[in-house]
Design a protein around this motif. Sequence first.
Motif, short mmCIF file in Angstrom:
data_model
loop_
_atom_site.label_atom_id
_atom_site.label_comp_id
_atom_site.label_asym_id
_atom_site.label_seq_id
_atom_site.Cartn_x
_atom_site.Cartn_y
_atom_site.Cartn_z
N ASN A 1 7.93 21.10 5.78
CA ASN A 1 9.20 21.78 5.55
C ASN A 1 9.89 21.31 4.27
O ASN A 1 11.09 21.12 4.22
CB ASN A 1 10.14 21.60 6.74
CG ASN A 1 9.66 22.35 7.96
OD1 ASN A 1 9.06 23.41 7.85
ND2 ASN A 1 9.90 21.79 9.13
N GLY A 2 9.09 21.09 3.22
CA GLY A 2 9.64 20.72 1.93
C GLY A 2 10.06 19.27 1.80
O GLY A 2 10.61 18.87 0.79
N LYS A 3 9.79 18.46 2.81
CA LYS A 3 10.17 17.04 2.77
C LYS A 3 8.90 16.19 2.79
O LYS A 3 7.98 16.47 3.56
CB LYS A 3 11.05 16.69 3.96
CG LYS A 3 12.36 17.44 3.97
CD LYS A 3 13.15 17.15 5.23
CE LYS A 3 14.39 18.03 5.27
NZ LYS A 3 15.05 17.98 6.55
N GLN A 4 8.88 15.14 1.93
CA GLN A 4 7.71 14.28 1.86
C GLN A 4 7.42 13.67 3.22
O GLN A 4 8.30 13.16 3.89
CB GLN A 4 7.91 13.17 0.84
CG GLN A 4 6.67 12.33 0.65
CD GLN A 4 6.80 11.32 -0.47
OE1 GLN A 4 7.57 11.50 -1.39
NE2 GLN A 4 6.03 10.26 -0.38
N PHE A 5 6.15 13.74 3.62
CA PHE A 5 5.73 13.27 4.93
C PHE A 5 4.72 12.14 4.83
O PHE A 5 4.71 11.23 5.63
CB PHE A 5 5.16 14.43 5.73
CG PHE A 5 4.81 14.09 7.15
CD1 PHE A 5 5.79 13.89 8.09
CD2 PHE A 5 3.49 13.94 7.53
CE1 PHE A 5 5.47 13.55 9.40
CE2 PHE A 5 3.16 13.61 8.83
CZ PHE A 5 4.15 13.42 9.77
N GLY A 6 3.83 12.21 3.85
CA GLY A 6 2.79 11.20 3.74
C GLY A 6 2.07 11.30 2.41
O GLY A 6 2.39 12.15 1.58
N SER A 7 1.10 10.43 2.22
CA SER A 7 0.32 10.40 0.98
C SER A 7 -1.15 10.21 1.29
O SER A 7 -1.51 9.64 2.32
CB SER A 7 0.78 9.23 0.10
OG SER A 7 2.12 9.34 -0.25
N VAL A 8 -1.97 10.67 0.38
CA VAL A 8 -3.41 10.47 0.47
C VAL A 8 -3.87 10.05 -0.92
O VAL A 8 -3.30 10.49 -1.92
CB VAL A 8 -4.13 11.76 0.96
CG1 VAL A 8 -3.92 12.91 0.02
CG2 VAL A 8 -5.59 11.50 1.21
N SER B 1 -3.52 9.79 -6.33
CA SER B 1 -2.83 10.02 -5.06
C SER B 1 -2.04 11.32 -5.11
O SER B 1 -1.77 11.87 -6.17
CB SER B 1 -1.90 8.85 -4.72
OG SER B 1 -0.88 8.72 -5.68
N ALA B 2 -1.68 11.79 -3.94
CA ALA B 2 -0.84 12.99 -3.81
C ALA B 2 -0.04 12.86 -2.52
O ALA B 2 -0.50 12.27 -1.55
CB ALA B 2 -1.71 14.25 -3.77
N THR B 3 1.15 13.40 -2.55
CA THR B 3 1.98 13.40 -1.34
C THR B 3 1.90 14.76 -0.69
O THR B 3 1.72 15.77 -1.36
CB THR B 3 3.45 13.07 -1.67
OG1 THR B 3 3.93 14.02 -2.61
CG2 THR B 3 3.59 11.68 -2.23
N LEU C 1 0.82 -1.20 0.00
CA LEU C 1 0.00 0.00 0.00
C LEU C 1 0.86 1.26 0.00
O LEU C 1 0.56 2.23 -0.68
CB LEU C 1 -0.95 0.01 1.20
CG LEU C 1 -2.16 -0.88 1.08
CD1 LEU C 1 -2.95 -0.87 2.38
CD2 LEU C 1 -3.04 -0.45 -0.06
N LYS C 2 1.94 1.24 0.77
CA LYS C 2 2.84 2.40 0.79
C LYS C 2 3.46 2.63 -0.58
O LYS C 2 3.55 3.76 -1.04
CB LYS C 2 3.92 2.22 1.86
CG LYS C 2 3.39 2.40 3.26
CD LYS C 2 4.50 2.28 4.27
CE LYS C 2 4.51 0.89 4.81
NZ LYS C 2 5.44 0.66 5.89
N GLU C 3 3.86 1.55 -1.25
CA GLU C 3 4.41 1.66 -2.60
C GLU C 3 3.37 2.22 -3.56
O GLU C 3 3.67 3.02 -4.44
CB GLU C 3 4.89 0.31 -3.11
CG GLU C 3 6.15 -0.20 -2.46
CD GLU C 3 6.49 -1.62 -2.91
OE1 GLU C 3 6.01 -2.05 -3.98
OE2 GLU C 3 7.23 -2.29 -2.18
N LEU C 4 2.14 1.77 -3.40
CA LEU C 4 1.05 2.19 -4.26
C LEU C 4 0.81 3.69 -4.17
O LEU C 4 0.58 4.36 -5.18
CB LEU C 4 -0.22 1.42 -3.87
CG LEU C 4 -1.47 1.64 -4.67
CD1 LEU C 4 -1.31 1.05 -6.06
CD2 LEU C 4 -2.65 0.96 -3.96
N LEU C 5 0.87 4.23 -2.97
CA LEU C 5 0.57 5.64 -2.76
C LEU C 5 1.78 6.56 -2.88
O LEU C 5 1.63 7.76 -3.08
CB LEU C 5 -0.07 5.84 -1.38
CG LEU C 5 -1.47 5.29 -1.22
CD1 LEU C 5 -1.91 5.41 0.22
CD2 LEU C 5 -2.45 6.00 -2.13
N SER C 6 2.96 6.02 -2.73
CA SER C 6 4.16 6.85 -2.73
C SER C 6 4.63 7.14 -4.15
O SER C 6 4.63 6.26 -5.00
CB SER C 6 5.29 6.16 -1.97
OG SER C 6 4.94 6.00 -0.64
#
Length: 151
Positions: A83-90, A77-79, A46-51
């Motif tokens: 502070n300019g660093k990827q934190f999560g996805s929806v 999806s969108a990340t 799932l993480k791979e799918l959304l990232s």
Amino acid sequence: MFDDKDGESEERVYLGGTLNMLDQPEFRDINKVRSLFSVFEENNKLKELLSHDQKGLSIMIGAENADQVFKNCSIISATYQINGKQFGSVGVLGPTRMDYGKAIAIVDYMNKQLDRIADREAPEDPDLDQEGRQLREQRKNKSSVCKRSGR
């Protein structure tokens, strides 16, 4: 990802509305549903799918999805960043005939809200590079860019 009390990061995946898929004709085949739900239980898939590294929205339709299980699905999806660093996805997963306008609007709205909340709650990062500062300013001044990723 979330920092736990020991300072280590922990990745979590939250699902909602998975049973709504059973209302769709594409998911009436029990074997298809079983395959999909087994992937839902595997957090890494799932993480791979959304990232994705892409800025803005990502749209993958049918065979563009890397995993064969999702060949009859679309994933929007969108990340979001702190502070300019990827934190999560929806994201939203549904049949390829989904209402793309509605799904894109929902993902974009949720992503903007999460970005806004994360930026408001996050302390200023002294190591934030020039690109990170520019991204933060752009988010304040512009709307998301929608790009279609192909595989």
